[in-house]
Each structure stands twice: as structure tokens, then as C-alpha cells.
Scaffold this active site. Structure first.
Site, PDB file in Angstrom:
ATOM      1  CD  GLN A 236      -3.065  -4.190   7.147  1.00 38.37           C
ATOM      2  OE1 GLN A 236      -3.226  -3.141   6.521  1.00 38.37           O
ATOM      3  NE2 GLN A 236      -3.494  -5.347   6.695  1.00 38.37           N
TER       4      GLN A 236
ATOM      5  CG  ASP B 125      -9.138   0.119   6.625  1.00 35.75           C
ATOM      6  OD1 ASP B 125      -9.032  -0.479   5.546  1.00 35.75           O
ATOM      7  OD2 ASP B 125      -8.336   0.022   7.568  1.00 35.75           O
TER       8      ASP B 125
ATOM      9  CE  LYS C  39      -3.584  -2.503   2.589  1.00 39.13           C
ATOM     10  NZ  LYS C  39      -4.216  -2.671   3.926  1.00 39.13           N
TER      11      LYS C  39
HETATM   12  N1  GUN Z   1      -6.438  -6.649   7.295  1.00 36.56           N
HETATM   13  C1  GUN Z   1      -6.914  -7.410   6.287  1.00 36.56           C
HETATM   14  N2  GUN Z   1      -7.600  -6.644   5.412  1.00 36.56           N
HETATM   15  C2  GUN Z   1      -7.556  -5.384   5.885  1.00 36.56           C
HETATM   16  C3  GUN Z   1      -8.075  -4.142   5.397  1.00 36.56           C
HETATM   17  O1  GUN Z   1      -8.760  -4.036   4.376  1.00 36.56           O
HETATM   18  N3  GUN Z   1      -7.795  -3.065   6.165  1.00 36.56           N
HETATM   19  C4  GUN Z   1      -7.079  -3.147   7.314  1.00 36.56           C
HETATM   20  N4  GUN Z   1      -6.883  -2.026   7.993  1.00 36.56           N
HETATM   21  N5  GUN Z   1      -6.589  -4.274   7.785  1.00 36.56           N
HETATM   22  C5  GUN Z   1      -6.831  -5.382   7.068  1.00 36.56           C
END
Ligand code: GUN
Length: 297
Positions: free
Chosen positions: A98, A121, A54
Site C-alpha cells: 500500500q 497493482d 480490501k
Molecule cells: N495508494 C493509493 N492508491 C493505491 C493503489 O491503488 N494501490 C496501492 N498499493 N496503494 C495505493
């Protein structure tokens, strides 16, 4: 059927990134640079990889990003204090914490502490509620948004379709079901959500025009569970031990790809299907957050 039944998530994500990059350019012409902050707590190996991808994509699109890595033992209060500071920082348009978080930290409290207008998110209760209500002023979680966009751009008819979602997690299954059942263009599907307590999952799967596997069980969906002409979307990323692989494991989806792919109309490869779309939606959400902040002045 041949490889032509693959839905190319990488190509579709690239097209979206081009659109996003143009929006970043327009913002920069107005003196605004979108800013995205990642927070990672602990050393979960998959989270490191995801946040790294990302970050790289943010850089490529002209989005300023910074990453805070906190030790596993960080008290919840410290994480909440950091989020509070970022909520008040005008150069930060998106905040992503995350998952998974260490067990002593409440994910619910953490996600509720992110300002809803920076919650790229889509995990804050306000954004979850807006999604449920069909109010499109909020942020939709990135993986469900990516699955939806894949279906739209691969020209898969969703309206009136029988959609079966395997998995009821807060990150994928629940929000995806909410998205596809809305009374809205490219939605209006009849959605069934299956989970670990569902009786006869295979029977549900066999009815699906669109089958989305997001329960996190390696190669769960077998050929005899899918209807011919179905569209299969594989969200799963599972590590399975493999002594022959360089790292001692390999990644497989929730779908037994080799046996399912020849039978169905369309299927996402894994990798190269949903994964790139999740990142594309995060970038798009971030730019939208910056646009909305700039408009609010
Ligand atoms: N862990 C797995 N998928 C995601 C996501 O889309 N966002 C976040 N913040 N953590 C994750």
C-alpha cells in the site's frame, strides 16, 4: 438535471464482484484458492482504511488474504526480503504494497521487486510497459482500470472522445491516459493530460467530453469548467477540515459536486463512484493472477 445522472459505482462494482466470485468458485473446484497479501508500512490512517476495505472484500469473495503491518522505521531491505519470500510462495497470487511508503523507502525499488505475475497493482515496470505498448497480458492499475470499466458499463462512448485527465500521477493519471489512448475497443480517445504546470486548465476542461479529475485538490473542478453534456469522473479523495464533522474533517472529491452535477450528463458520486471500482478491479486482477498461475501449472 436530477439524480438520474449519477453513475452508480457501487452497483457496477457489485456486478463485477459477482462475476469474480464465480471465477473464485471455478478455481476452488480445481483445488486452487486465490491468495492475496497486503503489506502496509507505518500508520497512515487512510491506508489503514483502504487495506481494511480490501481485506473485507477478499473475504467476501473467497479470496484468502493476509496483511503484514510493518513499523514505520522498517529498513527497505527488510521489506524487500519479505516481498522476495512472498514472490516464491505458491499460495500467494497477488502482492499489494500500500502506498504511500515512508520517505526512506524507494517506492520504485519496492514495486520493481514484486514478481510481475503477482503485481495485481500493475505498478511493476513490466506491467507499466505492457500497458503503454497495448499488450493486454499484464495487469492494469486498479483505479484506472476501474474508471475505464465504469465508462464501459455506463455506456459512455470513449472512441474518438475528447478526454481530459487532471493529474499525471503514476497511480491514476499516467496509466489512465495510456489506457484510453490505445488503439483498442472502448479506447481510441483523444487524451489530454493536465497538471500543475498546465496553462489555463479551465479551457482544456471545457473541451472535454469526458473529464477525469485525479489531481488531489479538493473541489477543484467548478461548474464553469465543464461543458454541458460532459461526463465527469471524480477520482479525488481529500480530507478537508470541518469542525462540525464528528471526526473534525470531511472527505470531498476533486469536483465541486453540488454545482457541477446539475450541469452535466453523467457524474460519479463521491463516495460511491470510483472507490468501489478500484476494489473490484483489485479482486478481479487477483483472481486472474490465480487463474494464470493455475494454467501455467
Ligand atoms: N495508494 C493509493 N492508491 C493505491 C493503489 O491503488 N494501490 C496501492 N498499493 N496503494 C495505493
Amino acid at each position: 438535471m436530477t439524480a438520474s445522472n449519477l453513475i452508480d459505482g457501487r452497483a457496477i462494482a457489485s456486478a463485477i464482484h459477482e462475476e469474480t466470485a464465480r471465477r473464485v468458485e471455478r478455481l476452488r473446484a480445481r483445488g486452487v484458492q486465490p491468495g492475496l497479501v497486503f503489506i502496509r508500512v507505518g500508520e497512515d490512517p487512510a491506508s489503514k482504511v483502504y487495506v481494511g476495505m480490501k481485506e473485507r472484500m477478499s473475504g467476501q469473495l473467497g479470496i484468502r488474504s493476509e496483511t503484514h503491518v510493518l513499523p514505520e522505521a522498517t529498513p527497505e531491505g527488510e521489506l524487500l526480503a519479505l516481498i522476495d519470500r512472498l514472490n516464491r510462495d505458491e499460495t500467494v497470487h497477488g502482492i499489494l504494497v500500500q502506498a504511500p511508503l515512508p520517505r526512506h523507502i524507494s517506492e520504485a525499488r519496492v514495486y520493481a521487486s514484486v514478481a510481475p505475475e503477482k503485481d495485481v497493482d500493475g505498478f511493476h515496470p513490466v506491467n507499466v510497459g505492457k500497458l503503454m505498448l497495448g499488450d493486454d497480458t499484464g495487469f492494469v492499475p486498479c483505479t484506472p482500470a476501474g474508471v475505464h470499466e465504469l465508462l464501459i458499463r455506463a455506456k459512455v462512448p470513449v472512441e474518438g472522445a475528447e478526454v481530459v485527465v487532471l493529474g499525471r500521477g503514476n497511480i491514476v493519471g499516467k496509466p489512465l491516459a495510456a489506457l484510453l489512448m490505445q488503439k483498442a475497443p472502448h479506447a481510441n480517445a483523444t487524451v489530454t493530460v493536465c497538471h500543475s504546470r498546465t496553462r489555463d486548465i479551465a479551457a482544456h476542461c471545457r473541451r472535454a467530453d469526458i473529464l477525469v479529475a485525479a489531481m488531489g485538490v479538493a473541489e477543484f473542478v467548478k461548474a464553469d469548467m465543464v461543458k454541458e453534456e460532459a461526463v465527469v469522473i471524480d477520482v479525488g479523495v481529500n480530507r478537508v477540515e470541518d469542525p462540525a464533522a464528528p471526526k473534525g474533517y470531511r472527505l470531498v472529491g476533486d469536483v465541486a459536486f453540488a454545482e457541477v452535477q446539475p450541469k452535466v450528463r453523467l457524474i460519479t458520486p463521491n463516495p460511491g463512484g470510483v472507490g468501489p471500482m478500484t476494489i473490484a478491479m483489485l479482486m478481479r486482477n487477483t483472481v486472474r493472477a490465480a487463474e494464470l498461475a493455475a494454467a501455467a501449472g
